[in-house]
Design a protein around this motif. Sequence first.
Motif, PDB file in Angstrom:
ATOM      1  N   LYS A 190      -0.709   4.553  -0.676  1.00  0.00           N
ATOM      2  CA  LYS A 190      -1.965   4.879   0.245  1.00  0.00           C
ATOM      3  C   LYS A 190      -1.547   6.188   0.922  1.00  0.00           C
ATOM      4  O   LYS A 190      -0.614   6.588   1.445  1.00  0.00           O
ATOM      5  N   HIS A 244       1.027  -1.278   0.139  1.00  0.00           N
ATOM      6  CA  HIS A 244       0.058   0.122   0.052  1.00  0.00           C
ATOM      7  C   HIS A 244       0.860   1.425  -0.098  1.00  0.00           C
ATOM      8  O   HIS A 244       0.333   2.079   0.603  1.00  0.00           O
ATOM      9  N   TYR A 276      -1.383  -0.709   8.995  1.00  0.00           N
ATOM     10  CA  TYR A 276      -0.809  -1.382   7.751  1.00  0.00           C
ATOM     11  C   TYR A 276      -0.123  -2.427   7.945  1.00  0.00           C
ATOM     12  O   TYR A 276       0.650  -2.995   6.776  1.00  0.00           O
TER      13      TYR A 276
END
Length: 468
Positions: free
Chosen positions: A72, A69, A98
């Motif tokens: 992100k 990610h 995460y």
Amino acid sequence: MVRIHSRTVAILARAALVALFVAAQMFAPAAVAAPYLGPDDEPVRLNTNVTVTDDNIRLGDLFSGHPVHEEKIVASAPAPGQRVALDTDWLINLARTYGIDWHPTDSYDRAIVYRSGRTVTQGDILAAFKAELVTKGMPANTGLAPGATLPTLTVPMEANPPFTVREAFFDPATKAFSAVAEFVGSQGRPQFLQVRGTGFTTVTVPVLKGDVTRPQVISPDMIVSAEIPESALKHDIIVDAQNLVGKSPVVFVRAGQPIHDADIARLNLVDVPVLRNDMNREDTIAGNNVTWLTVDANTLPPDAVTTVGYLIGKSPRHIVAGGTPIRRGDVIAARQETMAVASRDLLLGEAFRAGDVDWVPVGEDSIGAGVIVSEADITGRITTRPIRAGQPIRAIDVTRATVIPKDKLVTMIYATPIMTLTVRGKALEDGAAKQTIRVANINSNKMVLAEVVDAETVRVTSQQSAMR
């Protein structure tokens, strides 16, 4: 007592369960993935200094090792040109959310995020306004004076152009102008800066790109043009760039400022002797140690050595660098002389005794004017003023001791190979041993010149009628 129906209790209970579920969903972190270590199981590292170029901070900006990610968005970036500090607790929660296997080394671990930006100054804004107004008919030799100082703007680095000029207007009759600068603000939102002011007639003069000091020589590539108000043009301001080329500042000249005639001058180049290489104390300078250097005479100290002859045979007082002008005080004569220095404090009229004088060796060119260098000039002398210990003794500081005071009666002697004459006389002035003074014959009152022999006698050195 208030009674609650059992159905109402059931409804309230179900509502409470729903509220707890919603709250749990709101405050619980996202689904935690398995801890990610990075390529080849290397631990993920925190990037403590981060630079971003847009409005957002991404996960990949903060942690190295290509975490999952990485694109992100986890926070908003600071305004262009600003910084924000992400503290340890915030980073711990982010890593946990995460699934990043990162733990701080101490409680001071944090990330500093800088948003790069481009600075837009008042000069940049007015230059853009002028370019737009000239296209609308404003004379090119017009400067713009805003009604108030404009702020310095910082816009996103990617903004090109950094701002846009809108609604530019110039009134030829009143020379009033107005314009709006539109630039990108925080989070990409447009912001506007409206400026009003007046125009003024300008003239173009040459100025320097950077600060310049002597003995730098001004070359064409160091010169640019600048506009100044016509009212500020003085008679001594240089308006032709050719009058700058090849000259050097007399004083410190700042970049972008008009230059006056007195600020610059053509170099006066002279050749001075310098050493080929560094030389140490007690080295003796020979002809093959000296070469010539061309310098600006205005930069030389007043005591700079200008002839080779002054250097030959002398020694440096300290390390003298090669290739640089030499001051007279940098070298000393290799031949030494001794000079008289008082070994103790001496009073006015005090006679010199053994041990009152130290004889100090110095270079012959370091002896001050009139300083005594011979013991014969001290022997039998007295001081004419107080002398402090350690002070060089000059000839004017001493005089012979008085043997015959003024008005004393003395015996005057005149001697030849065949006769000797004596007569009484009176000293007309003080006399020291072997000094010639004026003496009057007390019988005839005639004056004669005589040498002091002792406290009672003077010798007439030539036949004079005054002896009768």
